[in-house]
Design an enzyme around this catalytic site. Structure first.
Site, short mmCIF file in Angstrom:
data_model
loop_
_atom_site.label_atom_id
_atom_site.label_comp_id
_atom_site.label_asym_id
_atom_site.label_seq_id
_atom_site.Cartn_x
_atom_site.Cartn_y
_atom_site.Cartn_z
N ASP A 242 -35.20 19.33 -30.15
CA ASP A 242 -34.20 20.34 -29.84
C ASP A 242 -33.94 21.09 -31.15
OD1 ASP A 242 -31.92 21.54 -28.47
OD2 ASP A 242 -30.71 20.24 -29.74
N ASP B 161 -30.83 23.70 -31.97
CA ASP B 161 -29.42 23.82 -32.34
C ASP B 161 -28.76 22.44 -32.35
OD1 ASP B 161 -29.55 26.64 -32.37
OD2 ASP B 161 -29.25 26.73 -30.22
#
Ligand code: B16
Ligand code: MG
Length: 215
Positions: free
Chosen positions: A10, A12
């Site tokens: 991922d 952010d």
């Protein structure tokens, strides 16, 4: 654990702290609309969640037109893009560059699995856009986290079976997506945030490949 053939990150809240910028941009919009919105709500309900679903959470049962929804999403994105403009490679999580290099040296493939439509801009600002075998972002799939689609798509970009992938996420919705895709899941953040993570690291800073593999 057995060495994964691919690690799917991922963006952010894992490789960089843009999750705070997302929060501040939503907070500003909510304030302008006279809607109360707290950091706790953000962490529990908005992390890893798409732009539209985030807005729907903030608006709850308020009656709005599609044109108003579009305007509010655009406004929040303006605030967010304004905030990330000044990002530099120094905003990569400490030790991130070395970690990505050691994964590469170990012969493990890497991809990004981010719900964000600003993903490529952030990767460019961090100067790591060329470090990955594939980038799955907010334009890649229709079903958002916790649906498995984004992680399955990212696995496909690395040509790795989902069962041989490890996903890394800071959002509970993202951990759900990883587990729904049949992968091992590493959560980054407080233990109580996650329900199905195979392992949790409170902070991703200065993590080594060994820390990640030690599931
Ligand atoms: P955008 P990730 C997610 O990115 C963020 O965690 C979430 O806060 C944001 O709403 C979502 O991307 C959509 O972002 O508005 O830029 O398209 O954590 O999946 O990398
Ligand atoms: Mg995230």
């Amino acid at each position: 654990m057995q060495k994964p053939q691919a690690i799917l990150f991922d963006l952010d809240g894992v490789l960089t702290d843009t999750s705070e910028y997302h929060y501040r941009a939503w907070k500003r919009l909510a304030g302008e609309e006279g809607i109360p919105f707290t950091h706790e709500e953000n962490d529990a309900h908005l992390r890893g969640v798409s732009r539209r679903e985030s807005l729907m959470y903030i608006l709850r049962d308020r009656k709005v037109t599609e044109a108003q929804i579009q305007e509010m999403m655009d406004r929040k994105n303006r605030y967010y893009t304004e905030m990330i403009k000044g990002m530099t490679p120094a905003d990569l999580v400490p030790g991130g560059k070395q970690l990505l290099q050691s994964i590469r040296d170990a012969g493990i493939k890497m991809a990004i699995a981010s719900a964000s439509k600003n993903c490529r801009t952030v990767l460019e600002l961090l100067d790591i856009i060329n470090a990955f075998d594939g980038i799955a972002d907010g334009y890649s799939v229709a079903n958002t986290k916790p649906a498995p689609d984004l992680f399955v798509y990212a696995a496909g970009l690395t040509r790795t079976p989902t069962s041989a992938c490890l996903g890394v996420e800071d959002a509970d919705a993202g951990i759900e997506a990883i587990k729904n895709a049949g992968m091992l899941a590493l959560g980054i953040g407080p233990q109580e945030r996650f329900h199905r993570a195979d392992k949790v690291l409170p902070d991703f800073a200065n993590s080594s490949l060994q820390d990640i593999l030690n599931l």
